[in-house]
Design a protein around this motif. Structure first.
Motif, mmCIF file in Angstrom:
data_model
loop_
_atom_site.group_PDB
_atom_site.id
_atom_site.type_symbol
_atom_site.label_atom_id
_atom_site.label_comp_id
_atom_site.label_asym_id
_atom_site.label_seq_id
_atom_site.Cartn_x
_atom_site.Cartn_y
_atom_site.Cartn_z
ATOM 1 N N ILE A 215 -14.166 6.260 1.250
ATOM 2 C CA ILE A 215 -15.368 6.415 0.426
ATOM 3 C C ILE A 215 -15.875 5.074 -0.100
ATOM 4 O O ILE A 215 -17.062 4.830 -0.168
ATOM 5 C CB ILE A 215 -15.093 7.350 -0.773
ATOM 6 C CG1 ILE A 215 -14.709 8.742 -0.270
ATOM 7 C CG2 ILE A 215 -16.317 7.449 -1.669
ATOM 8 C CD1 ILE A 215 -14.362 9.711 -1.367
ATOM 9 N N GLY A 216 -14.935 4.216 -0.483
ATOM 10 C CA GLY A 216 -15.357 2.965 -1.103
ATOM 11 C C GLY A 216 -14.967 1.770 -0.263
ATOM 12 O O GLY A 216 -14.886 1.846 0.947
ATOM 13 N N SER A 217 -14.724 0.647 -0.936
ATOM 14 C CA SER A 217 -14.260 -0.520 -0.208
ATOM 15 C C SER A 217 -12.753 -0.605 -0.389
ATOM 16 O O SER A 217 -12.190 -0.020 -1.298
ATOM 17 C CB SER A 217 -14.908 -1.779 -0.764
ATOM 18 O OG SER A 217 -14.418 -2.035 -2.056
ATOM 19 N N LYS B 212 -21.790 -0.610 -13.245
ATOM 20 C CA LYS B 212 -20.976 -1.770 -13.623
ATOM 21 C C LYS B 212 -20.463 -2.481 -12.360
ATOM 22 O O LYS B 212 -20.416 -1.879 -11.286
ATOM 23 C CB LYS B 212 -19.807 -1.339 -14.505
ATOM 24 C CG LYS B 212 -18.776 -0.426 -13.832
ATOM 25 C CD LYS B 212 -17.557 -0.265 -14.744
ATOM 26 C CE LYS B 212 -16.422 0.458 -14.049
ATOM 27 N NZ LYS B 212 -16.499 1.915 -14.079
ATOM 28 N N GLY B 214 -17.921 -3.590 -9.741
ATOM 29 C CA GLY B 214 -16.672 -2.944 -9.342
ATOM 30 C C GLY B 214 -16.709 -1.429 -9.496
ATOM 31 O O GLY B 214 -15.675 -0.767 -9.507
ATOM 32 N N PRO B 216 -16.505 2.222 -8.653
ATOM 33 C CA PRO B 216 -15.956 2.856 -7.451
ATOM 34 C C PRO B 216 -16.840 3.983 -6.927
ATOM 35 O O PRO B 216 -16.783 4.339 -5.763
ATOM 36 C CB PRO B 216 -14.602 3.396 -7.917
ATOM 37 C CG PRO B 216 -14.730 3.535 -9.395
ATOM 38 C CD PRO B 216 -15.784 2.580 -9.869
ATOM 39 N N ASP B 217 -17.672 4.556 -7.787
ATOM 40 C CA ASP B 217 -18.389 5.764 -7.392
ATOM 41 C C ASP B 217 -19.882 5.630 -7.654
ATOM 42 O O ASP B 217 -20.350 5.718 -8.786
ATOM 43 C CB ASP B 217 -17.837 6.950 -8.179
ATOM 44 C CG ASP B 217 -18.567 8.226 -7.836
ATOM 45 O OD1 ASP B 217 -19.119 8.306 -6.725
ATOM 46 O OD2 ASP B 217 -18.602 9.140 -8.670
ATOM 47 N N ALA B 240 -17.866 -6.029 -2.201
ATOM 48 C CA ALA B 240 -17.192 -4.730 -2.169
ATOM 49 C C ALA B 240 -18.088 -3.627 -2.752
ATOM 50 O O ALA B 240 -18.037 -2.479 -2.307
ATOM 51 C CB ALA B 240 -15.872 -4.812 -2.940
ATOM 52 N N ALA B 244 -19.181 -0.160 -0.776
ATOM 53 C CA ALA B 244 -18.958 1.189 -1.303
ATOM 54 C C ALA B 244 -20.287 1.938 -1.380
ATOM 55 O O ALA B 244 -20.375 3.107 -1.000
ATOM 56 C CB ALA B 244 -18.302 1.106 -2.678
#
Lengths: 291, 410
Positions: A215-217, B212, B214, B216-217, B240, B244
């Motif tokens: 789903i992410g990195s 923010k 970093g 993740p979602d 990254a 994502a």
């Protein structure tokens, strides 16, 4: 409008389910061993890197994905067993501070280990082919992979609850939480029990990492935010309570997702607002025992 | 007993010291008649931008090796001293100061993160050391923090934001923005918005999303962006976070429904591989595949042979930055900072991306940036950009008046 909300809700639930899988391991370790395992987020991150390695080795196929879901948790679980047996157990009867420092040291070791082995670059693995598309929900596309994540979360929740309530291992565990000396006096090897619980907890972090990887990195920072959210789950849900963790993870996922629709600039704060509310109103957590 | 062990340790120290001195003498005695010219590089080898720093160190070292193999500068070899600032400005300051005071380095070359860049340029100013920047691009460097020993070959944040407005402003009216909630991204949307008014007064930013760093979602942000129904999304996500976002947005059909324009690094293209959707508008600093020349081809081959992977934007700028610095040193016969500064100012440097000159007002190199759409590129092991538009610096650089106004606190 309603479609927006439902889609948003579903995506919040799927995020919550990954969080639950990871945090259930943390709450087990915290509830039974009384160790605040700072390395839990690093286990998650290491599993994501293992998933990357396995997918590269087997190929970016369905088989590669299934292999990554099996290999990651197994290796991380074994790593957890070894960590508890070789290191944490040596300082079990000292102040809790020492255990905190040791788990924190492990986060640094894992981060540097990953850098030595895989380098500092961020990576990515794709969705498995059979789940890479989307399905139609109320005329909107919704990622198929998220449905797998939701299903996995529910299955893990049921299995863990059954294990704790219906098996001999689970009942021994519950007894050991209340009175480890008595359980020991009854002839049960408590240190061994602790090692097993730590290994199981680590394996759950590993499963979460392997599930989240597509789903992410896959990068060095991904352990940081999951560890904060996981501790929030343990506090909101009540330490050691699997249903509590499930409920808390769902709340965090949904509050995040819906909150952004209402007040996007406050998104960062939602978890902490929820956390503060619970600490003020019910410090033992939603489903925690009153201490 | 105690006395004995102490004296023994003392003796060991003396012996070791003597050995180190001897060894030191013998190695410098063998390698060259003249002491080497020392180049200091403080960069973030730890942290989220570590990959960029790695490419920077590798490419600067590659340039230095080439110069040394060709006999050095006036018979003197170059030597690179690298320090890890770990994304911490205070550490960047103290390590750079240490390089200057204790290691007696002669010149500095660019750090990694902009925050550390701000710290390093301050130290360079204090000690009058030349610093050539090859990654940091906050407009403050050429603005209020400017000093005569500073040079940059990185398109500044202002230039990139304006270039993006040039690139997507004309054909789109409803523009949605998403960027990490930190300084550079707030500045980007500010400069972008201001330039947009010139390019197309009818265009508006209709939605702003600030996850923010970093995060993740991104799914909640993705649904928000899509329900705003913009003509195009301007993204200031990178690394990254961008990866994502793209992976999460794809199954929602975002790339089919809406155009998407984003800041993009070669590292992102490499990491995503075939998962990079086609047709995304990417803005790049200095992609090696963006410039076709014999020089660039030779560089790509050298870099790939030596390090086993394709050179990123940071490698291109690191190599050119070191070559520019070396040329300045050579032109002055290893002169002091004032002389080298004047020499670099006079340069017409023939670099990997073409000719570079530096403006007097802010020592900003007239480096281009690139806009293109993602797709398969012949001979590239990952997706690159097709239909690349090279945006010359001159069209988007702030005017000298703007720079002077900014320095006065305007």
């Amino acid at each position: 409008m309603w479609t927006d909300i439902i889609i948003q809700l579903l995506s919040g639930i799927s995020r919550g389910m990954i969080l639950f899988v990871v945090a259930s391991g943390l709450t087990l370790i915290f509830g039974v061993l009384r160790i605040a395992n700072f390395a839990h987020g690093s286990f998650y991150m290491l599993a994501a890197f293992l998933a990357f390695a396995v997918t590269n080795y087997v190929g970016a196929s369905n088989l590669g994905f299934v292999a990554s879901l099996i290999v990651g948790p197994l290796l991380i679980g074994a790593f957890g067993l070894a960590f508890e047996y070789l290191l944490l157990r040596r300082i079990a009867d000292r102040e809790h501070l020492y255990q905190l420092i040791m788990t924190f040291a492990m986060t640094l070791i894992i981060a540097d280990g990953i850098k030595m082995f895989w380098g500092g670059a961020y990576r990515s693995i794709g969705y498995p082919p059979f789940l890479s598309g989307s399905i139609d929900i109320l005329g909107r596309p919704f990622p198929t992979y998220y449905l797998l994540v939701i299903a996995m979360g529910v299955v893990i929740a049921i299995l863990l609850s059954l294990m704790i309530e219906r098996t001999r291992f689970g009942r021994t565990l519950s007894a050991a939480v209340v009175d480890p000396e008595m359980v020991g006096a009854l002839g049960i090897n408590v240190p061994k029990l602790y090692t097993l619980v730590f290994g199981l907890g680590a394996a759950l972090a590993g499963l979460g990492g392997a599930l989240a990887a597509p789903i992410g990195s896959v990068s060095l920072g991904i352990g940081d935010s999951i560890i904060i959210e996981s501790f929030a789950v343990v506090i909101i849900g009540g330490s050691g309570s699997i249903p509590g963790a499930f409920l808390a993870a769902l709340i965090i996922g949904i509050v995040q997702a819906l909150g952004i629709m209402v007040a996007p600039r406050l998104a960062i704060a939602f978890i902490f607002i929820a956390l503060c509310a619970v600490l003020l109103l019910r410090p033992q957590g939603l489903l925690g025992r009153r201490v | 007993m105690t006395f004995y062990s102490v004296s023994r340790r003392g003796m060991l120290g003396t012996v070791m010291g003597a050995a180190v001195t001897l060894f030191g003498l013998s190695t410098t005695g063998v390698s060259a008649d003249e002491p080497p010219i020392k180049i200091g590089l403080t960069t973030d080898l730890t942290g989220i931008a570590a990959t960029y720093a790695r490419a920077q160190v590798d490419s600067v070292q590659l340039a230095i090796d080439e110069i040394n193999e060709a006999g050095g500068i006036n018979g003197r070899k170059l030597e690179l001293l690298v320090r890890d600032s770990k994304l911490k400005p205070e550490l960047g300051s103290s390590l750079t100061r240490d390089l200057i005071v204790r290691e007696k380095i002669d010149y500095l070359i660019g750090p990694d993160a902009s925050s550390v860049g701000v710290a390093v340029t301050g130290v360079a100013k204090q000690y009058k050391k030349i610093v050539v920047m090859t990654i940091p691009n906050t407009p403050r460097l050429v603005g209020e923090l400017f000093h005569p020993y500073f040079f940059t070959i990185v398109p500044s944040g202002t230039m990139l934001a304006r270039a993006m407005a040039e690139g997507i402003g004309q054909d789109n009216e409803k523009i949605a923005f998403i960027g990490g909630d930190y300084e550079a991204s707030h500045q980007a949307v500010k400069y972008f918005g201001a330039w947009l008014e010139k390019v197309n007064p009818k265009a508006k930013i209709i939605s702003e999303q600030w996850p923010k760093l970093g995060e993740p979602d991104f799914t909640p942000y993705i649904t928000q962006l899509m329900s705003a129904q913009p003509d195009i999304i301007f993204s200031y996500l990178w690394g990254a976070d961008l990866i994502a976002f793209i992976k999460q947005a794809k199954p929602y059909g975002l790339f089919e429904k809406t155009k998407f324009a984003t800041l993009l690094f070669t590292d992102d293209l490499v990491a995503l591989g075939d998962d990079m959707p086609d047709g995304v508008i990417g803005q790049m600093y200095a992609p090696a595949f963006g410039t076709k020349s014999e020089k660039m081809d030779a560089f790509i081959k050298k870099f790939t042979d030596k390090f086993g992977h394709y050179p990123s934007d940071w490698a291109v700028m690191g190599y050119d930055g070191m070559m520019i610095l070396a040329q300045g040193i050579k032109d002055t016969n290893v002169g002091d900072s004032d002389a080298v500064s004047a020499a670099i100012q006079k340069l017409k440097f023939d670099g990997l991306q073409g000719e570079v000159v530096f403006r007097e007002v802010d020592h900003q190199g007239n480096v281009p940036s690139f806009l293109g759409t993602t797709g398969k590129v012949e001979g590239l092991p990952f997706k690159g950009l097709v239909d690349i538009k090279r945006i010359p610096a001159e069209t988007v650089m702030p005017t000298p008046e703007e720079i002077l106004a900014q320095r006065k606190g305007g």
